[in-house]
Structure formats: structure tokens, C-alpha cells
Design a protein around this motif. Structure first.
Motif, PDB file in Angstrom:
ATOM      1  N   CYS A  87       6.628 -10.306   4.029  1.00  0.00           N
ATOM      2  CA  CYS A  87       5.211 -10.575   3.764  1.00  0.00           C
ATOM      3  C   CYS A  87       4.420  -9.285   3.600  1.00  0.00           C
ATOM      4  O   CYS A  87       4.560  -8.362   4.402  1.00  0.00           O
ATOM      5  CB  CYS A  87       4.639 -11.400   4.923  1.00  0.00           C
ATOM      6  SG  CYS A  87       2.942 -11.928   4.683  1.00  0.00           S
ATOM      7  N   ASN A  88       3.577  -9.239   2.571  1.00  0.00           N
ATOM      8  CA  ASN A  88       2.617  -8.165   2.356  1.00  0.00           C
ATOM      9  C   ASN A  88       1.237  -8.798   2.381  1.00  0.00           C
ATOM     10  O   ASN A  88       1.008  -9.786   1.684  1.00  0.00           O
ATOM     11  CB  ASN A  88       2.839  -7.469   1.010  1.00  0.00           C
ATOM     12  CG  ASN A  88       4.125  -6.688   0.987  1.00  0.00           C
ATOM     13  OD1 ASN A  88       4.361  -5.846   1.836  1.00  0.00           O
ATOM     14  ND2 ASN A  88       4.980  -6.985   0.023  1.00  0.00           N
ATOM     15  N   MET A  89       0.339  -8.223   3.182  1.00  0.00           N
ATOM     16  CA  MET A  89      -0.999  -8.797   3.314  1.00  0.00           C
ATOM     17  C   MET A  89      -2.075  -7.770   3.010  1.00  0.00           C
ATOM     18  O   MET A  89      -1.865  -6.582   3.127  1.00  0.00           O
ATOM     19  CB  MET A  89      -1.219  -9.323   4.729  1.00  0.00           C
ATOM     20  CG  MET A  89      -0.473 -10.582   5.027  1.00  0.00           C
ATOM     21  SD  MET A  89      -0.859 -11.191   6.657  1.00  0.00           S
ATOM     22  CE  MET A  89      -2.635 -11.371   6.548  1.00  0.00           C
ATOM     23  N   GLY A  90      -3.245  -8.294   2.667  1.00  0.00           N
ATOM     24  CA  GLY A  90      -4.401  -7.454   2.450  1.00  0.00           C
ATOM     25  C   GLY A  90      -4.561  -7.069   0.999  1.00  0.00           C
ATOM     26  O   GLY A  90      -3.803  -7.479   0.127  1.00  0.00           O
ATOM     27  N   SER A  91      -5.554  -6.244   0.748  1.00  0.00           N
ATOM     28  CA  SER A  91      -5.873  -5.863  -0.624  1.00  0.00           C
ATOM     29  C   SER A  91      -5.042  -4.685  -1.120  1.00  0.00           C
ATOM     30  O   SER A  91      -5.085  -4.345  -2.280  1.00  0.00           O
ATOM     31  CB  SER A  91      -7.355  -5.513  -0.735  1.00  0.00           C
ATOM     32  OG  SER A  91      -7.656  -4.439   0.136  1.00  0.00           O
ATOM     33  N   GLN A  92      -4.304  -4.043  -0.215  1.00  0.00           N
ATOM     34  CA  GLN A  92      -3.509  -2.894  -0.634  1.00  0.00           C
ATOM     35  C   GLN A  92      -2.233  -3.334  -1.333  1.00  0.00           C
ATOM     36  O   GLN A  92      -1.690  -4.388  -1.053  1.00  0.00           O
ATOM     37  CB  GLN A  92      -3.172  -2.013   0.562  1.00  0.00           C
ATOM     38  CG  GLN A  92      -2.407  -2.740   1.650  1.00  0.00           C
ATOM     39  CD  GLN A  92      -2.244  -1.886   2.889  1.00  0.00           C
ATOM     40  OE1 GLN A  92      -2.524  -0.708   2.846  1.00  0.00           O
ATOM     41  NE2 GLN A  92      -1.793  -2.467   3.969  1.00  0.00           N
ATOM     42  N   ALA A  93      -1.784  -2.531  -2.235  1.00  0.00           N
ATOM     43  CA  ALA A  93      -0.539  -2.819  -2.953  1.00  0.00           C
ATOM     44  C   ALA A  93       0.631  -2.641  -2.003  1.00  0.00           C
ATOM     45  O   ALA A  93       0.570  -1.824  -1.097  1.00  0.00           O
ATOM     46  CB  ALA A  93      -0.400  -1.882  -4.147  1.00  0.00           C
ATOM     47  N   PRO A  94       1.699  -3.405  -2.203  1.00  0.00           N
ATOM     48  CA  PRO A  94       2.868  -3.241  -1.345  1.00  0.00           C
ATOM     49  C   PRO A  94       3.383  -1.814  -1.407  1.00  0.00           C
ATOM     50  O   PRO A  94       3.400  -1.201  -2.469  1.00  0.00           O
ATOM     51  CB  PRO A  94       3.895  -4.210  -1.929  1.00  0.00           C
ATOM     52  CG  PRO A  94       3.130  -5.150  -2.792  1.00  0.00           C
ATOM     53  CD  PRO A  94       1.879  -4.429  -3.210  1.00  0.00           C
ATOM     54  N   ALA A  95       3.777  -1.284  -0.261  1.00  0.00           N
ATOM     55  CA  ALA A  95       4.284   0.086  -0.190  1.00  0.00           C
ATOM     56  C   ALA A  95       5.602   0.183  -0.950  1.00  0.00           C
ATOM     57  O   ALA A  95       6.323  -0.788  -1.089  1.00  0.00           O
ATOM     58  CB  ALA A  95       4.483   0.485   1.260  1.00  0.00           C
ATOM     59  N   ALA A  96       5.868   1.357  -1.431  1.00  0.00           N
ATOM     60  CA  ALA A  96       7.138   1.571  -2.126  1.00  0.00           C
ATOM     61  C   ALA A  96       8.270   1.298  -1.158  1.00  0.00           C
ATOM     62  O   ALA A  96       8.189   1.625   0.015  1.00  0.00           O
ATOM     63  CB  ALA A  96       7.201   3.005  -2.636  1.00  0.00           C
ATOM     64  N   LYS A  97       9.319   0.684  -1.662  1.00  0.00           N
ATOM     65  CA  LYS A  97      10.439   0.347  -0.792  1.00  0.00           C
ATOM     66  C   LYS A  97      11.093   1.625  -0.284  1.00  0.00           C
ATOM     67  O   LYS A  97      11.416   2.512  -1.056  1.00  0.00           O
ATOM     68  CB  LYS A  97      11.458  -0.513  -1.537  1.00  0.00           C
ATOM     69  CG  LYS A  97      10.924  -1.880  -1.864  1.00  0.00           C
ATOM     70  CD  LYS A  97      11.999  -2.716  -2.507  1.00  0.00           C
ATOM     71  CE  LYS A  97      11.448  -4.088  -2.821  1.00  0.00           C
ATOM     72  NZ  LYS A  97      12.437  -4.938  -3.448  1.00  0.00           N
ATOM     73  N   ALA A  98      11.273   1.665   1.023  1.00  0.00           N
ATOM     74  CA  ALA A  98      11.909   2.817   1.643  1.00  0.00           C
ATOM     75  C   ALA A  98      13.412   2.740   1.409  1.00  0.00           C
ATOM     76  O   ALA A  98      13.964   1.677   1.181  1.00  0.00           O
ATOM     77  CB  ALA A  98      11.605   2.842   3.130  1.00  0.00           C
ATOM     78  N   SER A  99      14.024   3.864   1.491  1.00  0.00           N
ATOM     79  CA  SER A  99      15.474   3.909   1.349  1.00  0.00           C
ATOM     80  C   SER A  99      16.108   3.108   2.474  1.00  0.00           C
ATOM     81  O   SER A  99      15.617   3.077   3.591  1.00  0.00           O
ATOM     82  CB  SER A  99      15.920   5.366   1.420  1.00  0.00           C
ATOM     83  OG  SER A  99      17.295   5.439   1.653  1.00  0.00           O
ATOM     84  N   SER A 100      17.204   2.435   2.192  1.00  0.00           N
ATOM     85  CA  SER A 100      17.881   1.651   3.208  1.00  0.00           C
ATOM     86  C   SER A 100      18.708   2.527   4.153  1.00  0.00           C
ATOM     87  O   SER A 100      19.225   2.056   5.147  1.00  0.00           O
ATOM     88  CB  SER A 100      18.779   0.598   2.559  1.00  0.00           C
ATOM     89  OG  SER A 100      19.756   1.246   1.778  1.00  0.00           O
ATOM     90  N   ALA A 101      18.806   3.813   3.864  1.00  0.00           N
ATOM     91  CA  ALA A 101      19.570   4.714   4.718  1.00  0.00           C
ATOM     92  C   ALA A 101      18.806   4.962   6.013  1.00  0.00           C
ATOM     93  O   ALA A 101      17.583   5.111   6.013  1.00  0.00           O
ATOM     94  CB  ALA A 101      19.811   6.039   3.993  1.00  0.00           C
ATOM     95  N   PRO A 102      19.505   5.016   7.137  1.00  0.00           N
ATOM     96  CA  PRO A 102      18.827   5.262   8.408  1.00  0.00           C
ATOM     97  C   PRO A 102      18.268   6.673   8.453  1.00  0.00           C
ATOM     98  O   PRO A 102      18.762   7.581   7.792  1.00  0.00           O
ATOM     99  CB  PRO A 102      19.927   5.051   9.447  1.00  0.00           C
ATOM    100  CG  PRO A 102      21.210   5.198   8.700  1.00  0.00           C
ATOM    101  CD  PRO A 102      20.921   4.809   7.284  1.00  0.00           C
ATOM    102  N   LEU A 103      17.245   6.853   9.274  1.00  0.00           N
ATOM    103  CA  LEU A 103      16.601   8.149   9.395  1.00  0.00           C
ATOM    104  C   LEU A 103      17.262   9.019  10.454  1.00  0.00           C
ATOM    105  O   LEU A 103      16.792  10.102  10.741  1.00  0.00           O
ATOM    106  CB  LEU A 103      15.120   7.952   9.735  1.00  0.00           C
ATOM    107  CG  LEU A 103      14.318   7.222   8.665  1.00  0.00           C
ATOM    108  CD1 LEU A 103      12.890   7.012   9.127  1.00  0.00           C
ATOM    109  CD2 LEU A 103      14.337   7.980   7.357  1.00  0.00           C
ATOM    110  N   VAL A 104      18.354   8.547  11.043  1.00  0.00           N
ATOM    111  CA  VAL A 104      19.053   9.292  12.085  1.00  0.00           C
ATOM    112  C   VAL A 104      19.974  10.309  11.426  1.00  0.00           C
ATOM    113  O   VAL A 104      20.734   9.970  10.522  1.00  0.00           O
ATOM    114  CB  VAL A 104      19.863   8.326  12.976  1.00  0.00           C
ATOM    115  CG1 VAL A 104      20.620   9.097  14.048  1.00  0.00           C
ATOM    116  CG2 VAL A 104      18.967   7.280  13.574  1.00  0.00           C
ATOM    117  N   ALA A 105      19.914  11.537  11.895  1.00  0.00           N
ATOM    118  CA  ALA A 105      20.796  12.575  11.352  1.00  0.00           C
ATOM    119  C   ALA A 105      22.226  12.292  11.776  1.00  0.00           C
ATOM    120  O   ALA A 105      22.473  11.754  12.846  1.00  0.00           O
ATOM    121  CB  ALA A 105      20.350  13.941  11.852  1.00  0.00           C
TER     122      ALA A 105
END
Length: 152
Positions: free
Chosen positions: A121-139
Motif C-alpha cells: 500500500c502507498n498512501m497520501g499525495s506523494q508518489a510511490p518511492a523508487a523500489k529499493a534494491s532487494s539486496a540486504p544492507l548488511v555487509a
């Protein structure tokens, strides 16, 4: 005897009469529509639509209604089933017996207790954020032997 006094009020030359703002469309139970449906006024669906529904007003999916596909409308009330992508400019009201799955974009959202609501779900007047990479942020970690351990 066969003439009509209101013959001057009929559209001529294939033109379409103006839409009544209080007009209401209804798709009754047992009716199946496959394809694209467009409406300038409110529409109630108690049958099945497989495809796209574009409505400039309110869409109501009744308790026996089901839509599989895409909806774009100003407002929506869902009492039946919906699966797909729905974009509602203003208010999406999901009633207690509704089953909704897919992607939702709406200005405001009301989900009543008891509804099944499995969506992104995306709500509000703002455009949906760009899809983040599915890769984890853990080094990546290395163990004592210098071999890279799998990311979990």
C-alpha cells in the motif's frame, strides 16, 4: 399519432447526450465482463469483472461482486473480492467482509475489522518511492579463514 412531442430533445447527428451527474451504473450478480469498463458516474459491481475498470466517480464492489485486474477511480467501497492493482484518488473503504489482495495506492484508507487485506500500500499525495534494491544492507562477513559467510 406516431409522432413524439419530445423529438427535439433527442441528440442528433450521432452525438451523445450529456451525462447526468446522478446517474448510477450497476453490474448485477451473475454478470461477467471481460475487458475494459469506463464510466463517468458511480458504478456498483455485484457480478464479476476480469480486466480494467476506469471510473471518474465512486466504485462499489458489493458483497457478491468480484474484480480481477485494475481499478482507477475517485473513491471506492469494497465489500466483496478484489485482486490486482487499485488506484483511488481519495478514499478507499474496505468493509468487514471484503477480501483484497494486490497493490493499493490511495489518498485515504479505512479498513474495517474482519476484512482480509493482503496488499502493498502507498498512501497520501506523494508518489510511490523508487523500489529499493532487494539486496540486504548488511555487509558481508568473513569468517576466520577469510571465506565469505552467506548473508542471512
Amino acid at each position: 399519432m406516431f409522432s413524439s412531442k419530445d423529438s427535439n430533445s433527442k441528440p442528433r447527428n450521432g452525438s451523445v447526450a450529456p451525462v447526468n451527474p446522478n446517474a448510477f451504473n450497476s453490474l448485477v450478480q451473475g454478470t461477467v465482463v471481460e475487458g475494459t469498463v469506463r464510466s463517468e458516474s458511480d458504478i456498483r459491481v455485484d457480478g464479476l469483472i476480469k480486466g480494467k475498470l476506469f471510473c471518474d466517480a465512486k466504485v462499489v464492489i458489493g458483497p457478491t461482486g468480484s474484480i480481477e485486474g485494475e481499478i482507477r477511480c475517485a473513491n471506492a467501497v469494497i465489500e466483496g473480492k478484489f485482486e490486482g492493482t487499485i488506484v483511488v484518488a481519495e478514499l478507499l473503504n474496505v468493509r468487514e467482509n471484503a477480501v483484497v489482495s494486490g497493490e493499493v495506492t490511495t489518498g485515504k484508507l479505512l479498513v474495517q475489522s474482519g476484512a482480509v487485506f493482503n496488499v502493498t500500500c502507498n498512501m497520501g499525495s506523494q508518489a510511490p518511492a523508487a523500489k529499493a534494491s532487494s539486496a540486504p544492507l548488511v555487509a558481508k562477513k568473513e569468517d576466520e579463514k577469510g571465506v565469505k559467510a552467506p548473508n542471512n
